[in-house]
Design a protein around this motif. Structure first.
Motif, PDB file in Angstrom:
ATOM      1  N   VAL A 209      74.763  41.489 -19.028  1.00 55.66           N
ATOM      2  CA  VAL A 209      74.239  42.802 -18.656  1.00 55.66           C
ATOM      3  C   VAL A 209      74.629  43.823 -19.712  1.00 55.66           C
ATOM      4  CG1 VAL A 209      74.228  44.627 -16.921  1.00 55.66           C
ATOM      5  CG2 VAL A 209      74.424  42.251 -16.205  1.00 55.66           C
ATOM      6  N   ASP A 210      73.631  44.414 -20.316  1.00 55.07           N
ATOM      7  CA  ASP A 210      73.866  45.449 -21.324  1.00 55.07           C
ATOM      8  C   ASP A 210      73.599  46.810 -20.677  1.00 55.07           C
ATOM      9  OD1 ASP A 210      74.291  46.834 -23.652  1.00 55.07           O
ATOM     10  OD2 ASP A 210      72.242  46.530 -24.395  1.00 55.07           O
ATOM     11  N   ASP A 215      72.548  55.667 -19.498  1.00 52.67           N
ATOM     12  CA  ASP A 215      72.049  55.357 -18.151  1.00 52.67           C
ATOM     13  C   ASP A 215      73.106  55.617 -17.076  1.00 52.67           C
ATOM     14  OD1 ASP A 215      69.592  54.600 -19.079  1.00 52.67           O
ATOM     15  OD2 ASP A 215      70.068  52.459 -19.181  1.00 52.67           O
ATOM     16  N   LEU A 216      74.281  56.098 -17.491  1.00 54.72           N
ATOM     17  CA  LEU A 216      75.375  56.280 -16.547  1.00 54.72           C
ATOM     18  C   LEU A 216      75.687  57.757 -16.320  1.00 54.72           C
ATOM     19  CD1 LEU A 216      77.895  53.578 -17.861  1.00 54.72           C
ATOM     20  CD2 LEU A 216      76.234  53.346 -15.998  1.00 54.72           C
ATOM     21  N   ARG A 217      76.035  58.089 -15.067  1.00 55.10           N
ATOM     22  CA  ARG A 217      76.617  59.393 -14.766  1.00 55.10           C
ATOM     23  C   ARG A 217      78.028  59.143 -14.239  1.00 55.10           C
ATOM     24  NH1 ARG A 217      73.455  61.537 -10.799  1.00 55.10           N
ATOM     25  NH2 ARG A 217      74.938  61.145  -9.120  1.00 55.10           N
ATOM     26  N   ALA A 264      85.450  50.158 -12.282  1.00 60.65           N
ATOM     27  CA  ALA A 264      84.162  50.528 -11.706  1.00 60.65           C
ATOM     28  C   ALA A 264      83.014  49.903 -12.498  1.00 60.65           C
ATOM     29  CB  ALA A 264      84.016  52.046 -11.666  1.00 60.65           C
ATOM     30  N   LEU A 265      83.133  49.894 -13.821  1.00 64.00           N
ATOM     31  CA  LEU A 265      82.105  49.293 -14.668  1.00 64.00           C
ATOM     32  C   LEU A 265      82.060  47.779 -14.483  1.00 64.00           C
ATOM     33  CD1 LEU A 265      82.510  51.344 -17.978  1.00 64.00           C
ATOM     34  CD2 LEU A 265      80.597  51.435 -16.350  1.00 64.00           C
ATOM     35  N   LEU A 266      83.215  47.156 -14.252  1.00 63.13           N
ATOM     36  CA  LEU A 266      83.274  45.721 -13.985  1.00 63.13           C
ATOM     37  C   LEU A 266      82.466  45.377 -12.733  1.00 63.13           C
ATOM     38  CD1 LEU A 266      84.692  42.881 -14.537  1.00 63.13           C
ATOM     39  CD2 LEU A 266      86.386  43.632 -12.865  1.00 63.13           C
ATOM     40  N   ILE A 267      82.660  46.169 -11.676  1.00 66.61           N
ATOM     41  CA  ILE A 267      81.942  45.949 -10.419  1.00 66.61           C
ATOM     42  C   ILE A 267      80.458  46.247 -10.592  1.00 66.61           C
ATOM     43  CG2 ILE A 267      81.736  46.673  -8.007  1.00 66.61           C
ATOM     44  CD1 ILE A 267      84.757  47.439  -8.195  1.00 66.61           C
ATOM     45  N   LEU A 268      80.135  47.339 -11.295  1.00 66.34           N
ATOM     46  CA  LEU A 268      78.741  47.712 -11.528  1.00 66.34           C
ATOM     47  C   LEU A 268      78.010  46.611 -12.273  1.00 66.34           C
ATOM     48  CD1 LEU A 268      76.409  49.784 -11.554  1.00 66.34           C
ATOM     49  CD2 LEU A 268      77.370  50.673 -13.693  1.00 66.34           C
ATOM     50  N   LEU A 272      74.687  44.545 -10.846  1.00 59.69           N
ATOM     51  CA  LEU A 272      73.405  44.537 -11.538  1.00 59.69           C
ATOM     52  C   LEU A 272      73.001  43.113 -11.931  1.00 59.69           C
ATOM     53  CD1 LEU A 272      73.783  47.673 -13.850  1.00 59.69           C
ATOM     54  CD2 LEU A 272      72.455  47.481 -11.725  1.00 59.69           C
ATOM     55  N   TYR A 273      73.974  42.328 -12.343  1.00 63.07           N
ATOM     56  CA  TYR A 273      73.721  40.932 -12.722  1.00 63.07           C
ATOM     57  C   TYR A 273      73.229  40.142 -11.513  1.00 63.07           C
ATOM     58  CZ  TYR A 273      74.709  36.225 -14.559  1.00 63.07           C
ATOM     59  OH  TYR A 273      74.619  34.916 -14.963  1.00 63.07           O
TER      60      TYR A 273
END
Length: 352
Positions: A209-210, A215-217, A264-268, A272-273
């Protein structure tokens, strides 16, 4: 399945003849394609040939059972042969099934208390401990990424489980888990029913996942809790919103804003994956109904009945009467194995 095996056997023979003949007219790309097809077919055909030989040997042993002087020896050899046949059949099934690279990945485990108040939160904590014990038994690394709790009462917990093949083992745990037991606070001895939801996501990497920074807030806010030096005094909690999908992840587990953002990014990334993985899987399987189901967190999957010492998985109608062994992680593998068998049968049925 038998027809498919015969088809692959003929394909293997044709490919072997083609590659052993005049290949001067084939370019490098075509040679590589045919060689790969031959190798893939070989992974199925070779054990299939062995299985046919084992079936023939089994017939001979069955006939020997009718001879009194040979019966004892034939029975012993038959038991050994049946084990070999089962192993060969599983080897063929594994070779036939489509490969999902996500099954070799680690996993993100999300557990949330459902209906049932405090008892649901206690059960949520019990499930978290069960999966941690199971992970340790398998030699995996288990770490809590995020938790909202009040002592033993866990409203929500997210854990990272690292190791080879983690997702392939835990992927069937997604769904609604129901517990039936007498709560510690119950004075009349009445059995209460509570639930917790479990979602298991394959751990995604930057390759899978890139995520673009644009694309992030990112929002920061003060962590909430029961108090302490760093609670409600610094803006350490982080909320990450993926704008294209609308997926929102919050984390306030760590004291550091940077660490909370990383988690948080790890979970996101995992969510998404899994979303994309499920979309592709649904397209591939839309033409049939799976007994095990989609693995959606809204699907009822298992009941834990303490009074009856019973754990029942409703997707395969399989019951185990060892709730203590199940909750300490030792008996969980028995149910996972049964779910894997049914999953593989579903996959094979879709190939017919």
């Amino acid at each position: 399945i038998h027809n498919k095996l015969q088809f692959l056997q003929k394909k293997y023979t044709d490919l072997a003849q083609q590659l052993s003949g005049d290949i001067s007219q084939l370019d490098r790309q075509e040679m590589a394609r045919l060689s790969k097809e031959l190798s893939d077919a070989s992974n199925v055909v070779e054990p299939y040939k062995r299985l046919l030989e084992q079936y023939s040997e089994l017939i001979e042993l069955q006939q020997m059972l009718n001879t009194p002087s040979l019966r004892s020896m034939a029975q012993e050899e038959r038991e050994v042969l049946l084990g070999s046949i089962a192993a060969t059949e599983q080897e063929i099934i594994s070779a036939l099934l489509p490969k999902d690279s996500a099954e070799q990945a680690g996993a993100i485990l999300e557990i949330r208390a459902g209906t049932g108040g405090d008892e649901a939160s206690l059960f949520c904590g019990d499930l978290l401990q069960m999966y941690e014990k199971y992970a340790l038994l398998r030699g995996w690394k288990f770490s809590t990424v995020s938790m909202i709790n009040d002592g033993e009462r866990v409203r929500e917990a997210i854990a990272q489980v690292s190791g080879r093949g983690v997702f392939g083992k835990l992927m069937f745990e997604s769904g609604v888990h129901r517990v039936q037991r007498v709560p510690a606070t119950e004075t009349q001895g009445r059995i209460h029913t509570s639930t917790a939801t479990v979602a298991v996501l394959p751990q995604a990497t930057h390759v899978h996942v890139d995520i673009k920074e644009s694309d992030l807030r990112i929002d920061v806010f003060r962590a909430s809790g029961k108090g302490g030096q760093h609670v409600n005094t610094t803006d350490s909690a982080v909320r990450v919103t993926h704008l294209p999908s609308g997926v929102v992840v919050e984390n306030q587990q760590e004291r550091s804003q940077i660490q909370n953002k990383e988690k948080a990014l790890l979970i996101l990334r995992a969510r998404l994956y899994e979303r994309e993985r499920q979309r592709l899987a649904n397209e591939r399987r839309a033409s049939r109904n799976k007994l095990i189901g989609s693995g959606d967190r809204s699907e009822k999957c298992r009941t834990y009945n303490y009074a009856q010492n019973r754990v029942t998985d409703h997707r395969i109608n399989f019951s185990l009467y060892d709730i203590e062994g199940f909750m300490n992680g030792t008996a969980l593998q028995l149910v996972i194995d049964q779910l894997r068998i049914q999953h593989d049968l579903d996959e094979l049925a879709s190939m017919e």
